[in-house]
Design an enzyme around this catalytic site. Structure first.
Site, mmCIF file in Angstrom:
data_model
loop_
_atom_site.group_PDB
_atom_site.id
_atom_site.type_symbol
_atom_site.label_atom_id
_atom_site.label_comp_id
_atom_site.label_asym_id
_atom_site.label_seq_id
_atom_site.Cartn_x
_atom_site.Cartn_y
_atom_site.Cartn_z
ATOM 1 N N SER A 6 0.805 -1.221 0.000
ATOM 2 C CA SER A 6 0.000 0.000 0.000
ATOM 3 C C SER A 6 0.839 1.273 0.000
ATOM 4 O O SER A 6 0.300 2.364 0.135
ATOM 5 C CB SER A 6 -0.920 0.006 1.225
ATOM 6 O OG SER A 6 -0.132 -0.124 2.372
ATOM 7 N N THR A 57 -5.228 7.384 8.204
ATOM 8 C CA THR A 57 -5.196 6.242 7.303
ATOM 9 C C THR A 57 -6.614 5.704 7.180
ATOM 10 O O THR A 57 -7.460 5.964 8.036
ATOM 11 C CB THR A 57 -4.204 5.166 7.802
ATOM 12 O OG1 THR A 57 -4.170 4.087 6.863
ATOM 13 C CG2 THR A 57 -4.588 4.610 9.152
ATOM 14 N N GLY A 58 -6.861 4.964 6.118
ATOM 15 C CA GLY A 58 -8.196 4.415 5.921
ATOM 16 C C GLY A 58 -8.837 4.957 4.663
ATOM 17 O O GLY A 58 -8.132 5.411 3.751
ATOM 18 N N THR A 100 -1.046 2.600 4.342
ATOM 19 C CA THR A 100 -0.546 3.966 4.219
ATOM 20 C C THR A 100 0.291 4.328 5.435
ATOM 21 O O THR A 100 -0.134 4.105 6.562
ATOM 22 C CB THR A 100 -1.756 4.924 4.185
ATOM 23 O OG1 THR A 100 -2.477 4.647 3.019
ATOM 24 C CG2 THR A 100 -1.346 6.373 4.239
ATOM 25 N N THR A 144 1.433 7.017 0.304
ATOM 26 C CA THR A 144 0.557 5.867 0.034
ATOM 27 C C THR A 144 0.497 5.563 -1.454
ATOM 28 O O THR A 144 0.749 6.447 -2.290
ATOM 29 C CB THR A 144 -0.875 6.187 0.532
ATOM 30 O OG1 THR A 144 -1.656 5.000 0.466
ATOM 31 C CG2 THR A 144 -1.545 7.264 -0.289
ATOM 32 N N GLY A 158 -9.943 7.220 2.270
ATOM 33 C CA GLY A 158 -9.626 8.631 2.080
ATOM 34 C C GLY A 158 -10.830 9.497 1.775
ATOM 35 O O GLY A 158 -10.878 10.668 2.182
ATOM 36 N N ARG A 185 -7.733 8.498 -9.489
ATOM 37 C CA ARG A 185 -8.269 8.736 -8.139
ATOM 38 C C ARG A 185 -7.169 9.229 -7.194
ATOM 39 O O ARG A 185 -6.061 8.717 -7.168
ATOM 40 C CB ARG A 185 -8.885 7.446 -7.612
ATOM 41 C CG ARG A 185 -9.502 7.562 -6.214
ATOM 42 C CD ARG A 185 -8.564 7.149 -5.119
ATOM 43 N NE ARG A 185 -9.199 7.125 -3.811
ATOM 44 C CZ ARG A 185 -8.537 6.971 -2.670
ATOM 45 N NH1 ARG A 185 -7.229 6.831 -2.680
ATOM 46 N NH2 ARG A 185 -9.164 6.970 -1.519
ATOM 47 N N VAL A 186 -7.490 10.247 -6.425
ATOM 48 C CA VAL A 186 -6.577 10.743 -5.392
ATOM 49 C C VAL A 186 -7.310 10.652 -4.059
ATOM 50 O O VAL A 186 -8.491 11.004 -3.973
ATOM 51 C CB VAL A 186 -6.161 12.203 -5.680
ATOM 52 C CG1 VAL A 186 -5.398 12.793 -4.510
ATOM 53 C CG2 VAL A 186 -5.322 12.268 -6.952
ATOM 54 N N GLY A 187 -6.624 10.175 -3.043
ATOM 55 C CA GLY A 187 -7.245 10.051 -1.723
ATOM 56 C C GLY A 187 -6.891 11.219 -0.828
ATOM 57 O O GLY A 187 -6.548 12.315 -1.281
ATOM 58 N N ASP A 188 -6.972 10.979 0.451
ATOM 59 C CA ASP A 188 -6.729 12.028 1.447
ATOM 60 C C ASP A 188 -5.252 12.249 1.744
ATOM 61 O O ASP A 188 -4.850 13.327 2.187
ATOM 62 C CB ASP A 188 -7.413 11.644 2.768
ATOM 63 C CG ASP A 188 -6.841 10.338 3.320
ATOM 64 O OD1 ASP A 188 -6.726 9.363 2.540
ATOM 65 O OD2 ASP A 188 -6.482 10.283 4.509
HETATM 66 C C1 SD4 Z 1 -6.326 6.633 0.601
HETATM 67 N N1 SD4 Z 1 -6.039 6.911 2.967
HETATM 68 O O1 SD4 Z 1 -5.767 6.743 -0.476
HETATM 69 C C2 SD4 Z 1 -5.495 6.271 1.796
HETATM 70 C C3 SD4 Z 1 -5.387 4.787 1.864
HETATM 71 C C4 SD4 Z 1 -5.189 4.227 3.195
HETATM 72 O O2 SD4 Z 1 -5.577 2.533 4.591
HETATM 73 O O3 SD4 Z 1 -4.814 4.845 4.139
HETATM 74 N N2 SD4 Z 1 -5.544 3.006 3.361
HETATM 75 O O4 SD4 Z 1 -7.543 6.757 0.737
#
Ligand code: SD4
Length: 332
Positions: free
Chosen positions: A90, A243-244, A192, A210, A246, A220-223
């Site tokens: 990840s 984490t998690g 992450t 990450t 996003g 796609r872009v996350g947080d």
């Molecule tokens: C995301 N927060 O791209 C990241 C991925 C992540 O546990 O943290 N996964 O959404």
């Protein structure tokens, strides 16, 4: 492992509340006085905290602090360990790809001055966090995305390499058989990496890196690389990283929220919990995804909270590198 509360000390909580209350009533210059006037024996730093069980990463950051490097450099050195770890699916090399088979990376850093730099959706460069620092320091911008980020990295001397390992390619090929997009809670108990460090002078910096969610849509872009969502640092108050899933962190501007809650007097753990509860209370399907925050305040106290069990944080303090099991809202 017996579950225990992450940092929960009633006495510390009330001290934090008192300091928070004084901060609200103070002018900017008075705030500095309040912090400087703290009893040195109350200091819980230097300290490094990171998401997940990443002891090698926190050890590297700690070593950098010991060598007198900045908190920012310590975070970059720590995160780089996981970026280079091909077994981690990840982050960095070995990251699971998007649904078209491309490994795209998001990373950002913030320093004690509130400066920020990020790369989004960057391919073929193993250490996006180091590139994010260069975006912050060596460009007139704060975010570079996609091909532009990659070109910038190459211009700064980074080499292009294939980040899709055989194992991740196999994972992608297996996924394509059903092509069902369902982010997995606590994927492989290692995810992450978000890291916060405070040096011996109480200076805070943070970073987050990450490959994002496995099998996400292209682009796609996350947080993780977005200021206020995956990371926020305010050197006068504290810092937070996430984490998690996003999308949920972004919608609640989670890391900024945690820092602002600490500004109002909450302990790091209380602030993380309240930010998680905002998501739980808004999302009917919170049972299907994970979000976790880790935070530190200006004293170097740390805390964390997650929606579900299974999240852990690694803390390096007083020469000890330990995995902590934070409280969570919902036991799986
Ligand atoms: C995301 N927060 O791209 C990241 C991925 C992540 O546990 O943290 N996964 O959404």
């Amino acid at each position: 492992m017996k579950r225990r509360k992450f940092i929960q000390n009633a006495a510390l909580g009330s001290v934090a509340a008192t300091i928070g209350a004084s901060l609200i009533a103070c002018t900017d210059s008075e705030k500095k006085t309040v912090i400087a006037a703290e009893d040195p024996s109350d200091r819980k730093y230097p300290v490094v905290i990171a998401t997940w069980d990443v002891k090698e990463a926190t050890a590297s950051a700690w070593q950098s602090l010991k060598e007198g490097k900045s908190a920012l450099q310590a975070v970059i050195d720590g995160c780089a360990v996981e970026e280079a770890n091909a077994d981690g699916q990840s982050v960095g090399v070995g990251g699971l790809p998007d649904r078209d088979g491309r490994v795209t990376l998001d990373a950002c850093v913030m320093n004690e001055h509130g400066d920020y730099g990020a790369v989004l959706c960057m391919e073929n460069i193993m250490h996006p966090i180091a590139v994010a620092k260069m975006v912050m320091e060596d460009t007139p911008h704060v975010i570079l995305a996609g091909v532009g980020a990659e070109q910038f990295a190459v211009s700064q001397g980074f080499k292009r390499e294939n980040l899709l390992t055989e194992a991740s390619k196999r994972g992608w090929e297996a996924w394509k058989k059903t092509a069902e997009y369902k982010p997995i809670i606590n994927i492989e108990n290692h995810d992450t990496i978000g890291m916060l460090a405070m040096d011996k002078n109480g200076v805070i910096s943070g970073g987050c890196t990450t490959s994002g969610l496995a099998f996400k849509m292209a682009g796609r872009v996350g947080d993780s690389a977005i200021i206020g969502a995956g990371l926020f640092v305010d050197n006068e108050i504290g810092a937070c990283t996430a984490t998690g899933l996003g999308e949920e962190v972004l919608k609640t501007v989670g890391s900024y929220l945690v820092v602002e809650l600490m500004r109002q007097g909450k302990s790091p753990q209380e602030a993380c919990k309240e930010a998680v509860m905002r998501i739980v209370n808004k999302s009917k399907n919170y049972k299907d995804f994970q979000v976790a925050y880790i935070a530190m305040n200006k004293k170097g106290e740390t805390g964390a909270y997650s929606i579900h069990d299974g999240f852990v944080a690694t803390v390096y303090r007083d020469g000890k590198n330990t995995t902590e099991v934070p409280e969570s809202y919902n036991s799986l």
